[in-house]
Design an enzyme around this catalytic site. Structure first.
Site, PDB file in Angstrom:
ATOM      1  N   TYR A 110     -12.646  -7.481 -20.287  1.00  0.00           N
ATOM      2  CA  TYR A 110     -12.346  -6.114 -20.702  1.00  0.00           C
ATOM      3  C   TYR A 110     -11.476  -6.079 -21.950  1.00  0.00           C
ATOM      4  O   TYR A 110     -10.562  -6.897 -22.122  1.00  0.00           O
ATOM      5  CB  TYR A 110     -11.611  -5.374 -19.577  1.00  0.00           C
ATOM      6  CG  TYR A 110     -12.496  -4.950 -18.431  1.00  0.00           C
ATOM      7  CD1 TYR A 110     -13.558  -4.078 -18.634  1.00  0.00           C
ATOM      8  CD2 TYR A 110     -12.253  -5.406 -17.142  1.00  0.00           C
ATOM      9  CE1 TYR A 110     -14.362  -3.674 -17.576  1.00  0.00           C
ATOM     10  CE2 TYR A 110     -13.049  -5.006 -16.078  1.00  0.00           C
ATOM     11  CZ  TYR A 110     -14.104  -4.141 -16.305  1.00  0.00           C
ATOM     12  OH  TYR A 110     -14.901  -3.743 -15.256  1.00  0.00           O
ATOM     13  N   LYS A 123       7.409 -11.361   9.104  1.00  0.00           N
ATOM     14  CA  LYS A 123       6.941 -10.034   8.713  1.00  0.00           C
ATOM     15  C   LYS A 123       5.798 -10.157   7.703  1.00  0.00           C
ATOM     16  O   LYS A 123       5.541 -11.230   7.156  1.00  0.00           O
ATOM     17  CB  LYS A 123       8.101  -9.224   8.121  1.00  0.00           C
ATOM     18  CG  LYS A 123       8.733  -9.843   6.878  1.00  0.00           C
ATOM     19  CD  LYS A 123       9.926  -9.038   6.406  1.00  0.00           C
ATOM     20  CE  LYS A 123      10.548  -9.690   5.172  1.00  0.00           C
ATOM     21  NZ  LYS A 123      11.668  -8.896   4.631  1.00  0.00           N
TER      22      LYS A 123
END
Length: 344
Positions: A242, A33
């Site tokens: 940042y 999956k």
């Protein structure tokens, strides 16, 4: 090239399936999956089929269709989400086996595809997917007339072998499936490692195939090398990234690499993370950005062309630990921007 390279060792993937297969005397399937846990379902599943896997599991019908296109006719493809509204044509045309999770799904399947194979998923305590005992009792007689191709449940705490929930779910599964003739399945990777009581007729390894815990003997399957875009000198008192979260306390050489949280290198890794140049571990500095990460390469004698995040020095689970998460999340988040290179 500014794209990071995700190298996937198909021989290691196949070897891990064979190793897990050797741990039981029953059939071993393969869970593929989420695009084979992010590694590319067509290529990965083909390698697993060549290794001997004949039964595959996916999360939803659309994944099953893609897998059928890759593998062709022959292998059984079971769908954990069952027979959802709108899935009938996909299930029929691709020859998928829905794992029926509820009375509503049972009715939908019998009415829409009365001659089509199906499996049953039971809830033995995880409270996620599957029929609870009362629901199962209501449809058991009808459901077992076929009989179903498989009756399964899923363990909630298999990564903790001593957890009492494992025995509780095992006992519940045995009780709910007494006297049925259909094949049964309870164990994924963790359940395989807990021994034959949990194996029944089929096991469903997932994360262990791809080199992840709890299968400590797994061969590493993935390697991630990230190119360096730019290297600069940073002086004491200057900041990187940042919000000025990292400040140089001494002269530093900082590399900016071409990957970030858009590529699955999640922001929570922050300054805990390390990358490698050869045998040298190098710390991340500043915040992880969408496309970029700063790395302190001062310890190197020369500027690197690339740095390695996942490989022989640290596994997917080690990298997950930097962010206090699990290897599954890192592996399935590795983004589409990576160039995937398959080796044998």
């Amino acid at each position: 090239m500014s794209t990071a390279v995700l190298t996937i060792d198909l021989s290691a993937l196949a070897a891990n399936w064979r190793s897990l297969n050797a741990l039981s005397d029953v059939e071993t399937a393969a869970v593929v999956k989420a695009n084979a846990y992010g590694l590319g379902v067509g290529t990965a599943a083909s390698a697993l089929a060549e290794a001997g896997a004949r039964h595959f599991f996916v999360a939803v019908a659309e994944e099953g269709v893609a897998l059928r296109q890759a593998l062709g006719a022959g292998p059984q493809i079971s769908v954990f989400s069952g027979h959802m509204a709108g899935d009938t044509a996909l299930i029929r045309d691709a020859g998928l086996t829905p794992m029926i999770n509820s009375i509503d799904q049972m009715i939908r399947h019998v009415e829409a595809l009365p001659e089509h194979d199906f499996g049953i998923q039971l809830d033995t305590g995880m409270n996620r997917l599957g029929m609870e005992d009362g629901e199962w009792r209501a449809v058991r007689e009808v459901a077992t007339q076929r009989p179903p191709s498989l009756v399964m449940s899923h363990l909630a705490c298999a990564d903790e072998p001593s957890h009492q929930m494992n025995r509780q779910q095992l006992d519940c599964f045995v009780e709910m499936t007494q006297d049925i003739t259909a094949p049964r399945s309870l164990a994924a990777t963790g359940g395989i490692l807990m021994g034959p009581d949990y194996h029944f007729d089929l096991t469903r390894p997932g994360i262990g195939l791809y080199g992840g815990l709890p299968f400590v003997d797994a061969l590493p399957v993935v390697q991630l090398d990230v190119p360096v875009i730019q290297v600069r000198d940073v002086h004491p008192g200057e900041t990187v990234g940042y919000a000025n979260t990292w400040t140089a306390t001494a002269p530093a050489r900082i590399a900016t690499i071409s990957a970030g949280y858009a590529d699955g290198l999640i922001r929570a890794m922050g300054a805990k993370a390390r990358l490698h140049a050869g045998d040298t571990a190098l710390p991340v500095v500043g915040r992880v950005s969408m496309d970029l990460i700063g790395v302190d390469v001062t310890a190197l004698g020369s500027d690197p062309d690339s740095l390695q995040l996942i490989g022989r020095h640290q596994s997917v689970d080690t990298v997950a630990g930097f962010a206090d998460t699990i290897g599954y999340e890192i592996l399935t988040s590795l983004g589409d921007r990576y160039k995937r290179v398959y080796t044998q």
